[in-house]
Scaffold this motif. Structure first.
Motif, short mmCIF file in Angstrom:
data_model
loop_
_atom_site.label_atom_id
_atom_site.label_comp_id
_atom_site.label_asym_id
_atom_site.label_seq_id
_atom_site.Cartn_x
_atom_site.Cartn_y
_atom_site.Cartn_z
N MET A 113 0.85 -1.18 0.00
CA MET A 113 0.00 0.00 0.00
C MET A 113 0.89 1.23 0.00
SD MET A 113 -2.84 1.16 2.81
CE MET A 113 -4.35 1.45 1.94
N LYS A 114 0.52 2.21 -0.81
CA LYS A 114 1.25 3.47 -0.90
C LYS A 114 0.41 4.57 -0.24
CE LYS A 114 2.96 4.28 -4.88
NZ LYS A 114 3.16 4.68 -6.28
N ILE A 115 0.95 5.14 0.84
CA ILE A 115 0.25 6.17 1.60
C ILE A 115 0.99 7.48 1.44
CG2 ILE A 115 -0.56 6.89 3.87
CD1 ILE A 115 -0.37 3.86 4.68
N ALA A 116 0.29 8.52 0.98
CA ALA A 116 0.86 9.86 0.91
C ALA A 116 0.65 10.55 2.26
CB ALA A 116 0.21 10.67 -0.20
N VAL A 117 1.64 11.33 2.68
CA VAL A 117 1.54 12.08 3.93
C VAL A 117 1.80 13.55 3.62
CG1 VAL A 117 2.34 12.30 6.31
CG2 VAL A 117 2.44 10.06 5.17
N VAL A 118 0.82 14.38 3.95
CA VAL A 118 0.89 15.81 3.67
C VAL A 118 0.36 16.56 4.88
CG1 VAL A 118 0.07 17.66 2.15
CG2 VAL A 118 0.46 15.38 1.21
N ILE B 138 5.98 9.73 1.39
CA ILE B 138 5.29 8.53 0.92
C ILE B 138 5.70 7.39 1.84
CG2 ILE B 138 5.15 6.80 -0.94
CD1 ILE B 138 3.67 9.34 -1.65
N ILE B 139 4.71 6.60 2.25
CA ILE B 139 4.97 5.40 3.04
C ILE B 139 4.59 4.21 2.20
CG2 ILE B 139 4.42 4.10 5.13
CD1 ILE B 139 3.30 6.81 6.26
N LEU C 9 7.76 -1.43 6.45
CA LEU C 9 7.24 -0.09 6.60
C LEU C 9 8.37 0.85 6.20
CD1 LEU C 9 4.74 1.43 7.69
CD2 LEU C 9 5.77 1.32 9.94
N ASN C 10 8.22 1.50 5.04
CA ASN C 10 9.29 2.30 4.47
C ASN C 10 8.81 3.71 4.16
OD1 ASN C 10 11.30 0.18 4.35
ND2 ASN C 10 10.01 -0.71 2.76
N PRO C 11 9.13 4.69 5.03
CA PRO C 11 8.79 6.08 4.74
C PRO C 11 9.91 6.75 3.93
CG PRO C 11 9.64 5.91 6.95
CD PRO C 11 9.62 4.52 6.40
N VAL C 12 9.52 7.62 3.00
CA VAL C 12 10.48 8.38 2.20
C VAL C 12 10.00 9.83 2.15
CG1 VAL C 12 11.53 8.65 -0.07
CG2 VAL C 12 11.03 6.36 0.80
#
Length: 156
Positions: A1-6, A141-142, A149-152
């Motif tokens: 799953m690709k999660i955007a964080v803003v 992006i997670i 669990l890879n945040p960038v």
């Protein structure tokens, strides 16, 4: 799953909407300060979101904290002002531990960071519209599943 964080958009969302439209995330975490921006971004991408109210939001616009499970992982989403994140991350770290979170997603400082401490990720996407020096405009992006669990941090 690709999660955007803003977060910390403060009413300026056109650039981040275009950026996320290219990335096509599956979900959005919005860390507050102009909560309606999170709603607008999620609608423009046609995805669901979890968002919280920041110190610049009226309380009726959203909860101050949310705990959500996605891709087999537990996330604590909070703006961060209530935990004094401009002075340090100890209080928000211990709140994440108390909540049993795999990752704390927060904002408020307008400075991006992704740090893993004692098995707990602390992720701040920075701000796509009002970064604080010396940082550049950013979001995160997670990539998440039950095994990783890879945040960038993405600079724009």
């Amino acid at each position: 799953m690709k999660i955007a964080v803003v977060g910390d958009t403060h009413g300026k969302i056109e650039k981040i909407k275009k950026e996320l439209n290219l990335i096509k995330p599956d979900y959005l975490f919005f860390t507050g300060d102009y909560y309606p921006d999170g709603q607008k971004i999620s609608r423009s991408l046609n995805i669901n979101f979890t968002g919280v109210a920041g110190n610049c939001d009226p309380r009726k616009k959203g909860l101050s904290e949310e705990i959500v499970e996605k891709a087999g992982r537990k996330f604590l989403v909070v703006h961060g002002h209530q935990y004094g994140v401009k002075r340090g991350l100890n209080r928000i770290f211990y709140r994440g531990k108390e909540a049993g979170a795999d990752m704390v997603v927060f904002g408020h400082t307008h400075v991006a960071c992704a740090e893993k401490i004692d098995g707990l990720w602390l992720l701040n996407p920075g701000s796509p519209s009002q970064p604080r020096l010396p940082d550049r405009a950013s979001y995160a992006i997670i990539e998440a599943d039950e095994n990783s669990l890879n945040p960038v941090i993405i600079r724009i």
